[in-house]
Motif scaffolding. Structure first.
Motif, PDB file in Angstrom:
ATOM      1  N   ILE A 126      34.914  73.463  12.802  1.00  9.05           N
ATOM      2  CA  ILE A 126      34.821  72.607  11.617  1.00  9.05           C
ATOM      3  C   ILE A 126      35.578  71.305  11.825  1.00  9.05           C
ATOM      4  O   ILE A 126      35.125  70.238  11.419  1.00  9.05           O
ATOM      5  N   MET A 127      36.728  71.369  12.486  1.00 10.13           N
ATOM      6  CA  MET A 127      37.513  70.162  12.753  1.00 10.13           C
ATOM      7  C   MET A 127      36.905  69.320  13.880  1.00 10.13           C
ATOM      8  O   MET A 127      37.272  68.171  14.067  1.00 10.13           O
ATOM      9  N   GLY A 128      36.001  69.914  14.647  1.00  9.98           N
ATOM     10  CA  GLY A 128      35.372  69.181  15.741  1.00  9.98           C
ATOM     11  C   GLY A 128      36.157  69.203  17.038  1.00  9.98           C
ATOM     12  O   GLY A 128      35.843  68.460  17.961  1.00  9.98           O
ATOM     13  N   THR A 129      37.178  70.054  17.137  1.00  7.47           N
ATOM     14  CA  THR A 129      37.936  70.128  18.385  1.00  7.47           C
ATOM     15  C   THR A 129      37.230  70.995  19.415  1.00  7.47           C
ATOM     16  O   THR A 129      37.582  70.945  20.591  1.00  7.47           O
ATOM     17  N   LEU A 130      36.279  71.802  18.970  1.00  6.95           N
ATOM     18  CA  LEU A 130      35.393  72.556  19.857  1.00  6.95           C
ATOM     19  C   LEU A 130      33.971  72.346  19.378  1.00  6.95           C
ATOM     20  O   LEU A 130      33.736  72.243  18.164  1.00  6.95           O
ATOM     21  N   PRO A 131      33.007  72.290  20.288  1.00  6.73           N
ATOM     22  CA  PRO A 131      31.618  72.147  19.853  1.00  6.73           C
ATOM     23  C   PRO A 131      31.150  73.396  19.110  1.00  6.73           C
ATOM     24  O   PRO A 131      31.555  74.515  19.437  1.00  6.73           O
ATOM     25  N   VAL A 132      30.310  73.187  18.122  1.00 10.25           N
ATOM     26  CA  VAL A 132      29.752  74.300  17.353  1.00 10.25           C
ATOM     27  C   VAL A 132      28.784  75.062  18.259  1.00 10.25           C
ATOM     28  O   VAL A 132      27.899  74.454  18.864  1.00 10.25           O
ATOM     29  N   PRO A 133      28.956  76.380  18.369  1.00  2.00           N
ATOM     30  CA  PRO A 133      28.039  77.141  19.223  1.00  2.00           C
ATOM     31  C   PRO A 133      26.619  77.131  18.649  1.00  2.00           C
ATOM     32  O   PRO A 133      26.419  76.969  17.435  1.00  2.00           O
ATOM     33  N   ALA A 134      25.647  77.320  19.519  1.00  5.62           N
ATOM     34  CA  ALA A 134      24.237  77.222  19.137  1.00  5.62           C
ATOM     35  C   ALA A 134      23.879  78.143  17.971  1.00  5.62           C
ATOM     36  O   ALA A 134      23.133  77.739  17.068  1.00  5.62           O
ATOM     37  N   HIS A 135      24.439  79.361  17.949  1.00  5.77           N
ATOM     38  CA  HIS A 135      24.070  80.296  16.883  1.00  5.77           C
ATOM     39  C   HIS A 135      24.611  79.865  15.516  1.00  5.77           C
ATOM     40  O   HIS A 135      24.172  80.394  14.485  1.00  5.77           O
ATOM     41  N   LEU A 136      25.534  78.920  15.474  1.00  8.01           N
ATOM     42  CA  LEU A 136      26.067  78.414  14.206  1.00  8.01           C
ATOM     43  C   LEU A 136      25.626  76.985  13.914  1.00  8.01           C
ATOM     44  O   LEU A 136      25.960  76.454  12.854  1.00  8.01           O
ATOM     45  N   ASP A 137      24.901  76.382  14.803  1.00 11.01           N
ATOM     46  CA  ASP A 137      24.455  74.998  14.620  1.00 11.01           C
ATOM     47  C   ASP A 137      23.238  74.986  13.688  1.00 11.01           C
ATOM     48  O   ASP A 137      22.100  74.787  14.103  1.00 11.01           O
ATOM     49  N   THR A 138      23.529  75.228  12.402  1.00  7.78           N
ATOM     50  CA  THR A 138      22.478  75.365  11.384  1.00  7.78           C
ATOM     51  C   THR A 138      22.774  74.443  10.207  1.00  7.78           C
ATOM     52  O   THR A 138      23.918  73.997  10.027  1.00  7.78           O
ATOM     53  N   PRO A 139      21.778  74.180   9.389  1.00 15.49           N
ATOM     54  CA  PRO A 139      22.025  73.361   8.189  1.00 15.49           C
ATOM     55  C   PRO A 139      23.083  73.975   7.259  1.00 15.49           C
ATOM     56  O   PRO A 139      23.890  73.254   6.680  1.00 15.49           O
ATOM     57  N   LEU A 140      23.104  75.296   7.136  1.00 19.21           N
ATOM     58  CA  LEU A 140      24.101  75.928   6.264  1.00 19.21           C
ATOM     59  C   LEU A 140      25.515  75.713   6.807  1.00 19.21           C
ATOM     60  O   LEU A 140      26.431  75.397   6.042  1.00 19.21           O
ATOM     61  N   PHE A 141      25.700  75.856   8.120  1.00 18.28           N
ATOM     62  CA  PHE A 141      27.031  75.624   8.695  1.00 18.28           C
ATOM     63  C   PHE A 141      27.443  74.172   8.493  1.00 18.28           C
ATOM     64  O   PHE A 141      28.601  73.893   8.181  1.00 18.28           O
ATOM     65  N   ALA A 142      26.502  73.245   8.648  1.00 11.02           N
ATOM     66  CA  ALA A 142      26.815  71.829   8.432  1.00 11.02           C
ATOM     67  C   ALA A 142      27.237  71.588   6.986  1.00 11.02           C
ATOM     68  O   ALA A 142      28.182  70.831   6.726  1.00 11.02           O
ATOM     69  N   ARG A 143      26.565  72.234   6.028  1.00  8.71           N
ATOM     70  CA  ARG A 143      26.970  72.101   4.612  1.00  8.71           C
ATOM     71  C   ARG A 143      28.362  72.665   4.403  1.00  8.71           C
ATOM     72  O   ARG A 143      29.196  72.072   3.706  1.00  8.71           O
ATOM     73  N   LEU A 144      28.627  73.816   4.984  1.00 10.95           N
ATOM     74  CA  LEU A 144      29.944  74.431   4.868  1.00 10.95           C
ATOM     75  C   LEU A 144      31.017  73.509   5.448  1.00 10.95           C
ATOM     76  O   LEU A 144      32.042  73.259   4.821  1.00 10.95           O
ATOM     77  N   ALA A 145      30.765  72.983   6.620  1.00  6.80           N
ATOM     78  CA  ALA A 145      31.738  72.111   7.289  1.00  6.80           C
ATOM     79  C   ALA A 145      31.975  70.824   6.512  1.00  6.80           C
ATOM     80  O   ALA A 145      33.032  70.216   6.642  1.00  6.80           O
ATOM     81  N   SER A 146      31.026  70.413   5.681  1.00  7.59           N
ATOM     82  CA  SER A 146      31.206  69.186   4.897  1.00  7.59           C
ATOM     83  C   SER A 146      32.279  69.348   3.823  1.00  7.59           C
ATOM     84  O   SER A 146      32.731  68.361   3.252  1.00  7.59           O
ATOM     85  N   TYR A 147      32.713  70.573   3.577  1.00  8.44           N
ATOM     86  CA  TYR A 147      33.776  70.820   2.600  1.00  8.44           C
ATOM     87  C   TYR A 147      35.163  70.714   3.223  1.00  8.44           C
ATOM     88  O   TYR A 147      36.154  71.066   2.601  1.00  8.44           O
ATOM     89  N   LYS A 148      35.218  70.223   4.444  1.00 11.01           N
ATOM     90  CA  LYS A 148      36.496  70.081   5.153  1.00 11.01           C
ATOM     91  C   LYS A 148      37.371  69.070   4.420  1.00 11.01           C
ATOM     92  O   LYS A 148      37.032  67.902   4.319  1.00 11.01           O
ATOM     93  N   PRO A 149      38.513  69.490   3.901  1.00 10.40           N
ATOM     94  CA  PRO A 149      39.431  68.538   3.271  1.00 10.40           C
ATOM     95  C   PRO A 149      40.224  67.776   4.330  1.00 10.40           C
ATOM     96  O   PRO A 149      40.157  68.091   5.514  1.00 10.40           O
ATOM     97  N   ASP A 150      40.982  66.807   3.899  1.00 14.70           N
ATOM     98  CA  ASP A 150      41.910  66.112   4.786  1.00 14.70           C
ATOM     99  C   ASP A 150      43.088  67.067   4.981  1.00 14.70           C
ATOM    100  O   ASP A 150      43.964  67.185   4.131  1.00 14.70           O
TER     101      ASP A 150
END
Length: 105
Positions: free
Chosen positions: A68-92
């Protein structure tokens, strides 16, 4: 931002269980990401998305925070629209950490 805002009263048993798990991840940063996502989207997620969300929740928190922080690439099995929506809730996280330590400006 630091606690449940969605009432579980009108949720079915599965969604209530997921809501609780979202706010009790074990790592505060993941509580914030998953909890905010659940508060805003859980009640309207279709069953297929709930299945995927539970698969995401089964991943290790230490890995999730890095993806979620982007320090590791998202693995292929999680590279989905739902994971992207979830990751968009990343606070500061720096701001959140400062607030939790009583150092907010």
């Amino acid at each position: 931002m630091t606690g449940v805002t969605l009432s579980s009263a009108d949720l079915d048993v599965r969604r209530r269980r997921i809501l609780f798990r979202c706010w009790h991840r074990g790592i505060r940063e993941m509580d914030l990401v998953f909890g905010q996502f659940a508060d805003n989207e859980l009640s309207t997620l279709p069953e297929a998305d709930l299945d995927e969300f539970e698969r995401i929740m089964a991943e290790e928190d230490n890995d999730l925070v890095r993806w979620i922080m982007g320090t590791l690439p998202v693995p292929a099995h999680l590279d989905t629209p739902l994971f992207a929506r979830l990751a968009s809730y990343k606070p500061d996280f720096e701001e959140v950490t400062a607030a939790l330590l009583g150092k907010a400006e």
